[in-house]
Design a protein around this motif. Structure first.
Motif, short mmCIF file in Angstrom:
data_model
loop_
_atom_site.label_atom_id
_atom_site.label_comp_id
_atom_site.label_asym_id
_atom_site.label_seq_id
_atom_site.Cartn_x
_atom_site.Cartn_y
_atom_site.Cartn_z
N HIS A 64 0.82 -1.21 0.00
CA HIS A 64 0.00 0.00 0.00
C HIS A 64 0.86 1.26 0.00
CE1 HIS A 64 -3.08 -2.93 0.60
NE2 HIS A 64 -2.51 -3.34 1.70
N ASN A 122 -11.51 11.55 1.20
CA ASN A 122 -10.77 11.44 -0.05
C ASN A 122 -11.14 12.56 -1.02
OD1 ASN A 122 -9.61 9.17 1.00
ND2 ASN A 122 -10.43 7.74 -0.49
N TYR A 149 3.77 9.94 -1.78
CA TYR A 149 3.29 8.89 -2.69
C TYR A 149 3.89 8.92 -4.09
CZ TYR A 149 0.30 12.65 -4.50
OH TYR A 149 -0.15 13.83 -5.02
N ASN A 204 3.06 6.19 -6.91
CA ASN A 204 1.82 6.53 -7.61
C ASN A 204 1.94 7.70 -8.60
OD1 ASN A 204 0.76 5.84 -4.42
ND2 ASN A 204 -0.05 4.63 -6.12
N ARG A 242 -0.92 10.10 -9.37
CA ARG A 242 -2.22 9.50 -9.06
C ARG A 242 -2.49 9.51 -7.55
NH1 ARG A 242 0.48 6.28 -12.51
NH2 ARG A 242 0.84 4.72 -10.89
N ASP A 286 -5.08 7.00 -6.26
CA ASP A 286 -4.65 5.62 -6.00
C ASP A 286 -4.02 5.51 -4.60
OD1 ASP A 286 -5.49 5.09 -8.51
OD2 ASP A 286 -3.50 4.73 -9.38
N TYR A 287 -3.19 6.49 -4.28
CA TYR A 287 -2.57 6.52 -2.94
C TYR A 287 -3.65 6.55 -1.86
CZ TYR A 287 -0.30 8.93 1.06
OH TYR A 287 0.14 9.32 2.29
N THR A 331 -6.75 5.57 -2.07
CA THR A 331 -7.47 4.29 -2.02
C THR A 331 -6.67 3.27 -1.23
OG1 THR A 331 -8.47 4.74 -4.16
CG2 THR A 331 -8.48 2.45 -3.44
N ASN A 332 -5.38 3.21 -1.49
CA ASN A 332 -4.52 2.22 -0.85
C ASN A 332 -4.34 2.46 0.65
OD1 ASN A 332 -4.05 0.91 -3.26
ND2 ASN A 332 -2.21 2.11 -3.73
#
Ligand code: MN3
Length: 200
Positions: A18, A118, A168, A172, A175, A178-179, A181-182
């Protein structure tokens, strides 16, 4: 008193896949260490250094104007990152009943809260930070500029995710979504609950 880098209780690779090992190592040993080095350089000559970190950085107004900016940025940079490492864990943890019911009351559900956090973290431009803070019994998502912290106005920080690119970019790149989300896979819900339940 000299400020020092806090030792992490997990390894740099522990949050894979992650958060990647190199990012964790550089973020901790370079970025965080730099805040500490600059903070030590700024206040080494004053007796303020005998106080606790929070005492020093919550009373920046009484410091000489020449060092105010450096202490504000690097002092809160040190505090924020020390807090951030504790918001992360390689283990699955559960939120307390009291935190969960407060999240449900303020955001409807944990998933809605995550979405709202987010969304806020994707909306900020430049050097902003996104926090979960407790105001009385309500939970609020709040943004601050630069290294500023909710504690500057005596609010209670519950959760902070570092969304600056150094947190990140190696993994990533651009993105951030994406970071974000992880990272929820490694958020320490137990620590966040302790911040919520803590009386101070
Ligand atoms: Mn950072």
């Amino acid at each position: 008193m000299t400020y020092t880098l806090p030792v992490l209780w997990y390894e740099y690779h522990a949050l894979e896949p992650h958060i990647d090992t190199t990012t964790m190592e550089i973020h901790h040993t370079k970025h965080h260490q730099t805040y500490i080095d600059k903070l030590n350089a700024a206040i080494a000559w004053t007796e303020r250094a005998e106080k606790s970190l929070v005492e020093v950085i919550q009373s920046i107004d009484i410091l000489p104007s020449a060092i105010k900016g450096a202490v504000r940025n690097n002092g809160w940079g040190h505090w924020n990152h020390t807090f951030f490492w504790q918001c992360l864990t390689p283990h699955q943890t559960q939120p307390s009943e009291s935190l969960l019911s407060a999240i449900n009351a303020s955001f409807w559900s944990f998933d809605t809260f995550k979405d709202r956090y987010n969304t806020a973290a994707l909306s900020v431009f430049g050097s902003w930070r996104v926090w979960l803070v407790k105001e009385y019994d309500e939970l609020i998502i709040k943004t601050t500029a630069n290294q500023d912290s909710p504690l500057m106005v005596w609010e209670k920080a519950i959760l902070w995710i570092d969304i600056w690119e150094h947190a990140y970019y190696l993994k990533n790149q651009n993105r951030r979504a994406d970071y974000l989300t992880n990272i929820w896979n490694v958020i320490n819900r137990e620590f966040v609950s302790q911040q919520f339940d803590k009386k101070y």
